[in-house]
Design an enzyme around this catalytic site. Sequence first.
Site, PDB file in Angstrom:
ATOM      1  N   HIS A 146     -22.328  -5.860   0.767  1.00 48.36           N
ATOM      2  CA  HIS A 146     -22.627  -7.264   1.075  1.00 48.36           C
ATOM      3  C   HIS A 146     -23.599  -7.333   2.240  1.00 48.36           C
ATOM      4  O   HIS A 146     -23.763  -6.384   3.004  1.00 48.36           O
ATOM      5  CB  HIS A 146     -21.354  -8.052   1.402  1.00 48.36           C
ATOM      6  CG  HIS A 146     -20.612  -7.525   2.608  1.00 48.36           C
ATOM      7  ND1 HIS A 146     -21.034  -7.737   3.902  1.00 48.36           N
ATOM      8  CD2 HIS A 146     -19.475  -6.786   2.705  1.00 48.36           C
ATOM      9  CE1 HIS A 146     -20.190  -7.161   4.751  1.00 48.36           C
ATOM     10  NE2 HIS A 146     -19.241  -6.571   4.041  1.00 48.36           N
ATOM     11  N   ASP A 273      -2.050   1.230  -5.063  1.00 48.53           N
ATOM     12  CA  ASP A 273      -1.566   2.485  -4.480  1.00 48.53           C
ATOM     13  C   ASP A 273      -0.587   2.192  -3.342  1.00 48.53           C
ATOM     14  O   ASP A 273      -0.933   1.555  -2.352  1.00 48.53           O
ATOM     15  CB  ASP A 273      -2.744   3.299  -3.966  1.00 48.53           C
ATOM     16  CG  ASP A 273      -2.387   4.745  -3.696  1.00 48.53           C
ATOM     17  OD1 ASP A 273      -1.631   4.993  -2.733  1.00 48.53           O
ATOM     18  OD2 ASP A 273      -2.859   5.617  -4.434  1.00 48.53           O
ATOM     19  N   SER A 288     -15.289  -2.342   3.406  1.00 50.33           N
ATOM     20  CA  SER A 288     -16.424  -2.781   2.591  1.00 50.33           C
ATOM     21  C   SER A 288     -17.378  -1.615   2.325  1.00 50.33           C
ATOM     22  O   SER A 288     -17.792  -0.931   3.249  1.00 50.33           O
ATOM     23  CB  SER A 288     -17.187  -3.895   3.307  1.00 50.33           C
ATOM     24  OG  SER A 288     -16.392  -5.042   3.439  1.00 50.33           O
TER      25      SER A 288
END
Length: 344
Positions: A146, A273, A288
């Site tokens: 991003h 998980d 990220s």
Amino acid sequence: PIRKVSLIVEEPVMVMPGGHSIGVILRSQGVVITGFAPVDTIDGRQVWPAKNSGAEIGDIILSIDDQKIKGKEDLSVAVDAAGRTGQWLDILLKKPDGSTLRKAIAPVKHKDGGYRLGLYVKDSLAGVGTLTFYQEETNLYTALGHVIADNDSKRPLTMEEGQIVRSTVTGIQPSKKGSPGEFLGVFVEDQDVIGNIIKNGSCGISGMLSQPLVNPYYSKAIPLGLPSQLVKGPAEVLTTVNGRKIEKFEIEIESIFTSGSASSKGFMIKITDDKLLSSTGGIVQGMSGSPIIQNGRLIGAITHVLVNDPTKGYGAFAQWMAQEAYIVPGVTDADYRAAFKTFQ
């Protein structure tokens, strides 16, 4: 036959998966205006020289009296010098849309004896993220998934230069409903540099690595997945939650969006998980760019967390990230820099 077509069958683009924790340092063009403040004068008045001039938050001060402003120190020196001589400042501003204009502002003497414009400014930005993948032949990489935006103006940071360095994760602030967590990373600027930053795009940052990186799970490159190859179901993510050790965790692809334009939100994932959930609570800031792999292909990267359910978040398609980073066969360093100049 209804029609005849010609086909060119190409080998898939091969990339090396990331998962490395990185420190990201961006330096803007000039200094970015992030806010305004009143100047308290000796006679007890409050004046707003910069705000009253028409300058706006998000504007970038490129030069003063045709002298390039590289950082906050340059700005302070120019303001003080003009104030002492009673001169107005001829300030060149760059607007968020890329246009420029000039403003004339007179420094005001503060009650402490110094001269001020009544501005809050920023000349750099630093944070922690994750490297997604790179191409061995060209050393081109992409990370984050991003765009990097200024926290105050919420606008993409227009950068002058940048670099990525190796980061060490020293702790985790877990995510909770309504409160995204974060990795606590430590890095030293200008030390352990592993690459530059040439572009701050909608699908992440990109540039060139200065050294090869090792991934404990993938010693060889794997195919870059296409959006059409992503399917709902299990996948894996690579990320660093402790020190510099990359680990593999299970996730689920829940939704796939059909937008034809590049975006940091191409599909939705869910962390499944138990080990990752127990340590992070789900997706946290700093994750990220963590690469997502499905059916042996690097298909995307984690980009955003859902605040009301941090076990879920968005991902960007790897192909979109690769296109922004010019990770295609035959691209050279010169080609990349020329393309970046066009982007600017």
